[in-house]
Design a protein around this motif. Structure first.
Motif, PDB file in Angstrom:
ATOM      1  N   UNK A 106     -46.383 -55.816   6.672  1.00  0.00           N
ATOM      2  CA  UNK A 106     -45.691 -56.653   7.633  1.00  0.00           C
ATOM      3  C   UNK A 106     -44.493 -57.316   6.972  1.00  0.00           C
ATOM      4  N   UNK A 107     -43.382 -57.334   7.666  1.00  0.00           N
ATOM      5  CA  UNK A 107     -42.202 -58.061   7.218  1.00  0.00           C
ATOM      6  C   UNK A 107     -42.098 -59.307   8.077  1.00  0.00           C
ATOM      7  N   UNK A 108     -41.920 -60.467   7.473  1.00  0.00           N
ATOM      8  CA  UNK A 108     -41.634 -61.696   8.213  1.00  0.00           C
ATOM      9  C   UNK A 108     -42.811 -62.339   8.900  1.00  0.00           C
ATOM     10  N   UNK A 151     -37.114 -64.038  13.489  1.00  0.00           N
ATOM     11  CA  UNK A 151     -35.839 -63.420  13.118  1.00  0.00           C
ATOM     12  C   UNK A 151     -36.057 -62.260  12.143  1.00  0.00           C
ATOM     13  N   UNK A 152     -36.881 -62.451  11.126  1.00  0.00           N
ATOM     14  CA  UNK A 152     -37.148 -61.397  10.139  1.00  0.00           C
ATOM     15  C   UNK A 152     -37.818 -60.196  10.799  1.00  0.00           C
ATOM     16  N   UNK A 153     -38.741 -60.438  11.717  1.00  0.00           N
ATOM     17  CA  UNK A 153     -39.405 -59.333  12.397  1.00  0.00           C
ATOM     18  C   UNK A 153     -38.438 -58.565  13.298  1.00  0.00           C
ATOM     19  N   UNK A 154     -37.573 -59.276  14.004  1.00  0.00           N
ATOM     20  CA  UNK A 154     -36.588 -58.613  14.864  1.00  0.00           C
ATOM     21  C   UNK A 154     -35.629 -57.788  14.009  1.00  0.00           C
ATOM     22  N   UNK A 155     -35.193 -58.349  12.885  1.00  0.00           N
ATOM     23  CA  UNK A 155     -34.308 -57.617  11.978  1.00  0.00           C
ATOM     24  C   UNK A 155     -34.965 -56.319  11.516  1.00  0.00           C
ATOM     25  N   UNK A 186     -29.572 -60.986  16.377  1.00  0.00           N
ATOM     26  CA  UNK A 186     -29.874 -59.773  15.606  1.00  0.00           C
ATOM     27  C   UNK A 186     -29.493 -58.536  16.419  1.00  0.00           C
ATOM     28  N   UNK A 187     -29.894 -58.492  17.675  1.00  0.00           N
ATOM     29  CA  UNK A 187     -29.572 -57.349  18.536  1.00  0.00           C
ATOM     30  C   UNK A 187     -28.078 -57.077  18.555  1.00  0.00           C
TER      31      UNK A 187
END
Length: 133
Positions: free
Chosen positions: A42-44, A49-53, A95-96
């Motif tokens: 898992x990231x973030x 924000x980290x997960x969306x990135x 991010x999008x």
């Protein structure tokens, strides 16, 4: 004939090509997971924000592995855990906007769900892209 191709953090299902506007095109259905690095990492954790990135990096990798780029993405579906405060949606848009053509963005649906499969996941995105054969 359908085939599946796996890219780190994403599952891409290739569909039979269709002739559109005189060119052969194929539709890609992409389910993007919030992981990165080694499969399953898992990231973030607790960081939207980290997960969306990471989701958008995984989506980018999946589309590029299929011969396209973000201009080929025509639809995004977002599933966000209800535990995320709606004030954090600006992070999703920021991010999008680094990835999509903001003058002509893909059609999008954003829904809050009770929770995702794993409680540490805050967001999941699936996408449809159309790429030339």
């Amino acid at each position: 004939m359908d085939s599946k191709k796996f890219v780190t953090g994403a599952r891409v299902a290739h569909r039979i090509g269709k002739k559109m506007a005189g060119e052969w095109m194929r539709s890609l259905n992409i389910a993007v997971l919030v992981v990165g690095g080694l499969p399953g990492n898992l990231v973030g954790k607790d960081d939207l924000r980290a997960q969306v990135q990471q989701v958008f990096e995984n989506l980018k990798a999946a589309v590029e592995a299929s011969g396209g780029d973000f201009h080929n993405v025509i639809k995004l579906n977002y599933y966000c855990a209800a535990s995320v405060d709606s004030s954090q949606m600006t992070a999703v848009r920021e991010v999008r906007d680094k990835y999509v053509n903001t003058a002509n963005p893909p059609t999008s649906t954003f829904v809050f769900v009770q929770r995702l499969v794993r409680p540490e996941w805050l967001i999941e995105v699936d996408a449809v892209a159309v790429v030339k054969e």
